[in-house]
Design an enzyme around this catalytic site. Structure first.
Site, PDB file in Angstrom:
ATOM      1  N   TYR A   1       3.290  -1.695  -5.066  1.00 36.99           N
ATOM      2  CA  TYR A   1       2.397  -0.851  -5.944  1.00 36.99           C
ATOM      3  C   TYR A   1       2.917   0.722  -6.243  1.00 36.99           C
ATOM      4  CZ  TYR A   1      -0.612  -4.989  -5.818  1.00 36.99           C
ATOM      5  OH  TYR A   1      -1.128  -6.053  -5.871  1.00 36.99           O
TER       6      TYR A   1
ATOM      7  N   ASN B   1       5.269  -7.031  -1.371  1.00 40.47           N
ATOM      8  CA  ASN B   1       4.081  -6.357  -2.247  1.00 40.47           C
ATOM      9  C   ASN B   1       4.337  -5.004  -2.508  1.00 40.47           C
ATOM     10  OD1 ASN B   1       2.551  -9.006  -2.178  1.00 40.47           O
ATOM     11  ND2 ASN B   1       0.818  -8.285  -1.244  1.00 40.47           N
TER      12      ASN B   1
HETATM   13  C1  FCB Z   1      -2.962  -5.508  -2.350  1.00 43.32           C
HETATM   14  C2  FCB Z   1      -3.669  -6.882  -1.845  1.00 43.32           C
HETATM   15  C3  FCB Z   1      -4.629  -7.580  -3.177  1.00 43.32           C
HETATM   16  C4  FCB Z   1      -4.942  -6.455  -4.396  1.00 43.32           C
HETATM   17  C5  FCB Z   1      -4.016  -5.271  -4.553  1.00 43.32           C
HETATM   18  C6  FCB Z   1      -4.394  -4.527  -5.514  1.00 43.32           C
HETATM   19  O1  FCB Z   1      -2.899  -4.785  -1.129  1.00 43.32           O
HETATM   20  O2  FCB Z   1      -3.010  -7.804  -1.205  1.00 43.32           O
HETATM   21  O3  FCB Z   1      -5.633  -8.491  -2.620  1.00 43.32           O
HETATM   22  O4  FCB Z   1      -6.224  -5.910  -3.725  1.00 43.32           O
HETATM   23  O5  FCB Z   1      -3.569  -4.769  -3.282  1.00 43.32           O
END
Ligand code: FCB
Length: 451
Positions: free
Chosen positions: A294, A292
């Protein structure tokens, strides 16, 4: 977007149970630690809760139809443990299982592969009360039992299991920093919870493999490059400790069989309770690693209210999403390279990537979310770059299918490819959703020409 993607690249979208389902008191679901946490005043923006969320529990067929419209190959969702076992262990709630059976049937009809996550943070409250949640070893044992029940019942319809979502969040952030449920503030508890989550994963892997032999088994971790906010040696040391904590804490035991030697301030492994076989149990390698990604963070030394390891400094000049997160696509490439070079975990899936923006519904009903499209384009380009350099990324799941309950941020952060009007629960595919649909179609067209 570069359309030359491998023929078998998996294009998907992701969601999680508490964030979309609602129906928290229906069909025998037990309470979760998030129900309890949301009820504490001043905890969640605007006092919101996941009680209704995107009402997916009642609108599941419509939501699968939306997935078909987007043309995705795969859907990553999570199973709510308190729906399956309201007390965390013991009695199984058929009605809870039936919901996910129906979901798997719908997905199969639509030719969409299922990638369920077993734990996306909604621990049964009963386990918090009985064992102290993840601070207690018994919760790991309970997870193995839950994994057994779920994989026996649902195993045939699953392409890939994900044991845990972001255990860093459900341990350090939830028991150490106190920012998420259950809201404890003790670094020692954070470390112990992290260990029990890893143990739970390790115990579940052989269970899932034996009950669901056709599925692949993985774990999803969160990654963010963490850099010092200045050249001050204190900032550099703080960033180094935070980097180990966020990015390496779980990888070392999973792929090297031991914890990283760089310790965090004020912690000692002497205080960590580790059973004799634990590291071997944790070290049974998963079939894939879920990544994951971001953003990145800049850190200044000195504890802050939200983080005992330092204070995150906002990048005032950088482009940021409505979460305040810097748009930093290179960090995804760097992360993939680093994991591959340091740990060689084999196949990786991007299990979450996406952006929240303050979307506007135009007078004609359309949501022209050009920034989100740009975010996706830039990040996918970095995935492709890592792949051309040999990093085995096999798929990509956009976060998220729908606007949803963004934890402590409540409903004000919108991450969906599909807009949700929370008054009416009406769904509208945003421009980014159409863009994603077209990008997937273009990648398929290009690969079929190349065949
Ligand atoms: C991550 C989470 C997901 C969502 C995103 C923005 O950390 O796994 O549930 O909230 O961020």
């Amino acid at each position: 977007m570069d359309s030359s993607w491998p023929r078998d690249f998996v294009w998907g979208v992701a969601t999680s149970a508490y964030q979309i389902e609602g129906a928290v008191r229906e069909d025998g679901r037990g309470a979760s630690i998030w129900d309890t946490f949301c009820a504490i005043p001043e905890t969640i923006a605007n006092g919101e809760t996941g009680d209704v969320a995107a009402d997916h529990y009642h609108r599941m067929p419509q939501d699968v139809a939306l997935m078909r419209e987007l043309g995705i190959d795969a859907y990553r969702f999570s199973i709510a443990w308190p729906r399956i076992m309201p007390d965390g262990v013991g009695a199984v709630n058929r009605r809870g299982l039936d919901f996910y059976k129906r979901l798997l049937e719908r997905l199969a009809e639509g030719g969409i592969a299922a990638y369920p996550t077993l734990y996306h943070w909604d621990l049964p409250q009963a386990l918090q009360d009985r064992f102290g949640g993840w601070a207690g070893r018994d919760t790991a044992e309970a997870f193995a039992e839950y994994a057994d029940v779920v994989s026996r019942e649902l195993g045939d319809g699953v392409a890939g299991w994900i044991t845990l979502n972001e255990p860093w969040v459900s341990s350090w952030l939830s028991y150490g920093w106190g920012s998420h449920a259950p809201g404890y503030r003790s670094m020692e508890l954070g470390m112990q919870a992290a260990h029990h989550l890893l143990l739970a994963h390790g115990m579940a892997v052989p269970v899932l493999r034996s009950n669901s032999p056709h599925a692949r088994v993985g774990i999803t971790l969160n990654f963010s490059p963490i850099e010092a906010a200045s050249s001050d040696p204190n900032d550099i040391a703080a960033a180094r400790a935070a980097d180990v904590n966020v990015n390496l804490w779980f990888l070392d035991p999973l792929y090297r069989g031991c914890y990283n030697e760089v310790l965090l301030p004020e912690l000692s492994f002497a205080k960590l309770r580790i059973g004799d076989d634990d590291m071997a149990i944790i070290g049974s390698k998963p079939d894939f690693l879920g990544v994951n990604y971001y953003t990145r963070f800049l850190l200044r030394s000195g504890p802050s209210r939200h983080n005992p390891l330092g204070e995150y400094v906002e990048q005032t000049h950088a482009e940021r999403t409505s979460m305040g997160w810097e748009v930093y696509p290179d960090g995804l490439y760097d992360t993939l390279r680093r994991i591959h070079e340091r740990y060689a975990p084999g196949d990786m899936l991007i299990t979450e990537n996406g952006a929240a923006y303050a979307d506007i519904v135009d007078a004609d009903g359309r949501i022209r979310d050009a920034q989100r499209i740009a975010y996706y384009e830039a990040h996918l380009a970095q995935v492709r770059r890592a792949m051309t350099e040999g990093v085995p990324v096999r798929g990509y799941f956009a976060w998220s299918l729908l606007d949803n309950f963004e934890w402590t941020e409540g409903y004000r952060q919108r991450f969906g490819l599909v807009h949700v009007d929370y008054e009416t629960q009406q769904r509208t595919i945003k421009d980014s959703g159409r863009w994603y649909r077209d990008a997937i179609a273009a990648s398929r067209a290009a690969t079929s020409l190349a065949r």
